[in-house]
Design an enzyme around this catalytic site. Structure first.
Site, PDB file in Angstrom:
ATOM      1  N   LYS A 143      45.822 -26.702  63.744  1.00 26.17           N
ATOM      2  CA  LYS A 143      45.183 -25.753  62.817  1.00 26.17           C
ATOM      3  C   LYS A 143      44.428 -24.673  63.586  1.00 26.17           C
ATOM      4  O   LYS A 143      44.425 -23.506  63.190  1.00 26.17           O
ATOM      5  CB  LYS A 143      44.262 -26.506  61.868  1.00 26.17           C
ATOM      6  CG  LYS A 143      45.051 -27.429  60.935  1.00 26.17           C
ATOM      7  CD  LYS A 143      44.137 -28.443  60.271  1.00 26.17           C
ATOM      8  CE  LYS A 143      44.929 -29.395  59.374  1.00 26.17           C
ATOM      9  NZ  LYS A 143      44.126 -30.562  58.987  1.00 26.17           N
ATOM     10  N   ASP A 199      45.872 -32.970  65.288  1.00 26.22           N
ATOM     11  CA  ASP A 199      46.000 -32.306  63.990  1.00 26.22           C
ATOM     12  C   ASP A 199      45.069 -31.085  63.932  1.00 26.22           C
ATOM     13  O   ASP A 199      45.473 -29.993  63.518  1.00 26.22           O
ATOM     14  CB  ASP A 199      45.653 -33.300  62.880  1.00 26.22           C
ATOM     15  CG  ASP A 199      45.687 -32.672  61.506  1.00 26.22           C
ATOM     16  OD1 ASP A 199      46.784 -32.547  60.936  1.00 26.22           O
ATOM     17  OD2 ASP A 199      44.613 -32.270  61.012  1.00 26.22           O
TER      18      ASP A 199
END
Lengths: 432, 432
Positions: free
Chosen positions: A205, A201
């Site tokens: 980003k 995750d």
């Protein structure tokens, strides 16, 4: 004045927040953009499901065409998640001249460049502030800083779940498994936490941040990722003893034309601004040649914080609509991709080893480092309870990843080294 | 493509930075705005003075008309400082349809509303990001957040000099006067530090922040100000003992329609994000109803950081010029001014007293508080070296400023109270 019509794809946690904010801020929206905003249709999986927010049931639809092909809908807000189907939906929406606001990091990390260029071709805006660090306006911060500065490094705590886990492990001396369980009970971690704890995750980003901040298309595959599952209580204890705080840090750094993007557990000096970012909070530290150190801190997730970012983007789109300037604010990547080789990546490293407890072992180990030109900032040697072993903790001065990896290989092959317990990068001391 | 012509008012620290950045970032500027940027004229006090940056001497002028009345100059960058003369210069420039970028907090705190409305009347942009916390894009952060959220509180460390002094006093246990001298030697404090240490510089920035964040014209006179000159080593020691960090904090808070804007030395829990903002760094903590806590951290001053903010504003102006939409981004205050009375201001308070060392004195003192409905979070009583005195340190629960001031008056009149050594606000615990 004619209202701006919104189509909302998804009515989960973030979608519910968007509905709440648009309804409760009509006055302020009017004041800023000079016209009302209304939600015309909301795509849901099932019309019959109970909702967390009272919604006029005539707004709900299960048919995507009711949104992406309705000529009256001006802006599509995508908060449904998913990648392949969502990509094709948004491409259709853009071809139908609808502006897009999305909170979807998976999608932007994989298909951002394609979607952004499709948006520009169709004179549409595509804004995605909510995809990175929900409530923190970091993408706008980067865009604003870009023209007048050269960003050389970004370090981000961009995953709230892992920051929560590491904060609790560090404060309470608890084991990873116990804190993960607690985080799941409190709703800070998913039942399947893999995407968070593996670092994936955060990697998505960082790919988005690096692409924007370095003006270079960085793909998800370019990001080296290491998660938090192997961090032990011992590692945290030794870090503390040496004055460090352990965080899962996304690093995007640039020297000359070459960049490195990675995510890994990292030791920071306790006095570093990122070291005091605790619990589920996120922060992105940015180093610019002119401005120096800046940091943006805030909630990385949550219904209302993320919805705030979505609605701020929506206001940007609508301002552009009223000025007739949509599709002009995307800045295409300026530089070709150029990734650092391990020889170009420099950092300090923390190594914890178990070695046989015999005369000359420390001299033997450290000589391996010095043969590769690597010297030490800190050395700790402690006896172990198991007979005939001691524990050595080393923190190097800055060295190349290439040299470090070669040293690790030699240590693995060294008969006096019983086990390499852990290795971490050390950042935030001295050289950027 | 025709270059955008800039007139620069002032070539001091910030002006020099602006020249450097515009010269060294021509490529990036071109990439973002699609046309070259050139400095056409620079106003200086004396043509013969030596410069920190090599500048073509034909660019320099001592005549303001060469800039504010030259029809070829598109944008005026004001980095000369000063208030009255500068105000009239900028009004002339606006009437001559020149866009303005200014770093002048004194001017914006006093004449911001007048200048902004003159800009709007003339279809001009007036940007002032650099006037508050130099390198931190806080004003843009507020504007972006405004439409989708309701800001209820801002707390700022917005003066680097006082933060440097308090950090050193706190870390080294040094006295105010000694650290001030050191700060002056290092160039962190002016020879005449009054504007910084009195809190006035911070007050100007808080007036600007509150006006924007609350969409309400807050004048400098509306800001209650207390400086750092009376803070003693003892105060810092007691703060630490109780788990607090002392900072000069600008507070802008809103409840319902009423606001309070003030600057004073304030105790924050050590774990508060603002507590770890050290040395000359600035930070602004913003609480929004939807987004929750966010914080922007960075350098508050300095040539290049401030110049970065100026050039980012310049890029904003030029983008608007190329889109033909200047003068439309100013959002006029939405609400009439409404200030809190002391009855409406609630906080926790720290009080340090010297009292006579006799039976029942603590009971007597605390009963005064309870008569006004104020209870305690923490109480410390210690004997003093001077005979027949003890020292009492109290931290109240939340109480109104009105009640607190009445209690202080009663304590002054109380014969058992020898001296009220100090009082401070305590913020950042619990209720916003």
């Amino acid at each position: 004045m004619k209202a701006i019509s919104i189509g909302l794809l998804g009515l989960g946690t973030v979608g519910t927040g968007v509905v709440k904010i648009i309804e409760s801020h009509q006055d302020k929206l009017m004041h800023q953009i000079g016209c009302p905003v209304s939600i015309k249709k909301i795509l849901v999986k099932s019309l019959s499901k109970e909702r967390q927010v009272p919604v006029d049931s005539s707004l709900l639809t299960e048919r995507v065409e009711d949104i992406v092909e309705d000529p009256e809908i001006d802006v599509v807000i995508e908060v449904m998640g998913g990648v392949d189907e969502t990509r094709s939906l948004l491409l259709t929406a853009l071809q139908n001249k609808k502006h897009i606001v999305t909170a979807n990091k998976d999608l932007m990390a994989l298909y951002g460049p394609e979607l952004l260029s499709t948006a520009t071709e169709n004179g549409c805006d595509l804004f995605y502030e909510a995809s990175v660090a929900g409530g923190i306006p970091i993408l706008r911060g980067l865009v604003d800083g870009l023209a007048s500065d050269r960003i050389t490094k970004m370090m981000g705590i961009v995953n709230g779940t892992t920051n929560f886990i590491l904060t609790k492990m560090s404060k309470n001396g608890s084991a990873y498994e116990d804190v993960l369980k607690q985080a799941q009970e409190l709703g800070y971690a998913e039942a399947d936490p893999t995407s968070d704890v593996s670092g994936m995750d955060a990697a998505r980003k960082m790919a988005i941040l690096a692409t924007l901040g370095f003006s270079m298309t960085i793909d998800l595959d370019d990001v080296k990722v290491h998660g938090i599952t192997e961090i032990s209580k011992d590692d945290l204890e030794y870090s503390k003893k040496l004055g460090y705080t352990m965080k899962l840090i996304g690093i995007a750094s640039r020297e000359g034309e070459k960049v490195e993007v990675s995510v890994q557990p990292t030791l920071l000096p306790e006095t570093h601004p990122l070291a005091s970012v605790n619990d589920e909070y996120n922060a992105v530290y940015v180093y610019g040649e002119a401005v120096g150190e800046t940091m943006f801190y805030g909630p990385g997730a949550g219904s209302l914080p993320t919805a705030t970012a979505v609605v701020s983007d929506l206001v940007g789109v609508i301002k552009n609509m009223r000025l007739g300037v949509n599709g002009r604010s995307t800045v295409a990547p300026q530089y070709p991709k150029s990734l650092k080789a391990p020889e170009d990546i420099n950092a300090k490293f923390f190594i914890r080893l178990h070695v046989s407890d015999e005369v000359g072992v420390l001299a033997n180990i450290t000589s391996i480092f010095s043969e590769h030109g690597v010297s030490f900032d800190k050395i700790l040697q402690l006896p172990l309870k198991q007979k005939e072993s001691s524990e050595i903790v080393l923190v190097t001065h800055r060295a190349s990843l290439f040299n470090f990896e070669n040293i690790m290989q030699e240590l693995i092959d060294n008969p006096r080294v019983k086990e390499i317990k852990s290795t971490y990068r050390v950042e935030g001391e001295g050289a950027i």
